[in-house]
Design an enzyme around this catalytic site. Structure first.
Site, PDB file in Angstrom:
ATOM      1  N   GLU A 148      43.719  40.141  36.642  1.00 10.06           N
ATOM      2  CA  GLU A 148      43.399  41.433  37.255  1.00 10.06           C
ATOM      3  C   GLU A 148      43.455  42.522  36.188  1.00 10.06           C
ATOM      4  O   GLU A 148      44.441  42.630  35.448  1.00 10.06           O
ATOM      5  CB  GLU A 148      44.387  41.734  38.382  1.00 10.06           C
ATOM      6  CG  GLU A 148      44.268  43.111  38.998  1.00 10.06           C
ATOM      7  CD  GLU A 148      42.855  43.430  39.476  1.00 10.06           C
ATOM      8  OE1 GLU A 148      42.354  44.514  39.129  1.00 10.06           O
ATOM      9  OE2 GLU A 148      42.260  42.597  40.190  1.00 10.06           O
TER      10      GLU A 148
ATOM     11  N   ASP B 251      33.673  44.416  41.054  1.00  6.23           N
ATOM     12  CA  ASP B 251      33.220  45.801  41.016  1.00  6.23           C
ATOM     13  C   ASP B 251      31.723  45.829  40.737  1.00  6.23           C
ATOM     14  O   ASP B 251      31.252  45.274  39.745  1.00  6.23           O
ATOM     15  CB  ASP B 251      33.969  46.556  39.909  1.00  6.23           C
ATOM     16  CG  ASP B 251      33.821  48.066  40.022  1.00  6.23           C
ATOM     17  OD1 ASP B 251      32.719  48.523  40.419  1.00  6.23           O
ATOM     18  OD2 ASP B 251      34.777  48.787  39.712  1.00  6.23           O
TER      19      ASP B 251
END
Length: 280
Positions: A124, A176
């Site tokens: 992440e 994203d």
């Protein structure tokens, strides 16, 4: 297959305001009451984890930037490799890597159900999310899962080349979208990462991609479809797995939906999925 809500629903616990923000990281607007209901659905779907919603002392209140530039100088620095034998009870177990693991609930759910069978690694790019997810790992007492703050585009190849066991599954779920054309170069799925994933997978290993943004899904698909000499789509391996006329999977093969999936479906969005298998 999709994981339906259990017939017996546990009481819904409070969800922090930051969770509402995380669910909207694609820029999709929704009424506050719908966001509230969306987070309640997440709590229900992941009720088995029984995670604490309190801010952990190590992390504090988790409020994160939803859009991160992975090409910024600070994000292009390789992270320190973990001691795999310290991270996992058995570092030779088959490994699943989730690129862009977000809150970590999806990977935690899988790890809890596969203790002693598989190891899980969440990468992440937002450090607070990775740190809180690692806090939950210790809270649950799991020894087959680890979360790291890392830019997969920079560190994935290094991680996989040093892991003692086989890489059997890589997931990239609702990354994203970086909508602006000038920002498409920031998207996580680029040729170098695809090459590292395909090379690192063992024969028979799988890649699962999905997005609720069709343009992003098509972009990811383009890269993996181009590896036709090494990868085959899963419906050609198992004819019982169904696709629509455009080749998108009709259902989620992982057994549980991601948080973004839950929110997107509540908004009426379609989910575009592909799963590839490395040829023997």
């Amino acid at each position: 297959m999709w994981c339906s809500l259990p017939r017996f629903i546990r009481p819904i616990t409070a969800v922090s305001p930051s969770s509402l923000t995380i669910l909207c990281h694609h820029g999709v607007s929704a009424a506050p009451e719908k966001l509230e209901y969306s987070t309640q659905l997440v709590t229900r779907e992941y009720a088995d984890l029984n995670l604490s919603n309190k801010d952990c002392q190590e992390v504090g209140h988790v409020r994160v930037r939803q859009h991160v530039n992975p090409l910024s100088f600070s994000k292009m620095v390789p992270v320190e490799l973990p001691d795999w034998n310290a991270v996992y009870k058995d570092a030779k177990l088959p490994l699943m890597v989730d690129i862009g693991s977000g809150s970590g609930r999806f990977l935690l759910w899988l790890a809890k159900r596969n203790c002693g069978l598989k190891n899980y690694l969440g990468l992440e790019i937002r450090p607070k999310l990775a740190k809180r997810a690692e806090h939950w790992v210790h809270e649950l007492g799991l020894n087959n899962i680890h979360f790291m703050h890392a830019n997969a585009a920079v560190s994935f190849k290094q991680f996989i080349s040093t892991y003692p066991g086989p890489l059997v599954l890589v997931s990239i779920l609702c990354p994203d979208p970086h909508f602006k054309k000038k920002h498409h170069k920031r998207r996580v799925v680029q040729k170098p990462l695809v090459d590292s994933i395909v090379k690192g997978l063992v024969p028979g290993g799988q890649i699962f991609i999905q997005s609720d943004v069709q343009e992003v899904a098509v972009d990811m698909r383009k890269y993996f479809d181009a590896e036709f000499d090494k990868l085959v789509h899963i419906n050609h391996v198992d004819p019982n797995i169904l696709c629509d006329n455009d080749g998108w999977l009709l259902s989620n093969p992982m057994g549980i939906r991601t948080e973004r999936e839950i929110h997107a479906e509540l908004e009426g969005a379609s989910i575009y999925r592909r799963m590839y298998q490395k040829q023997w």
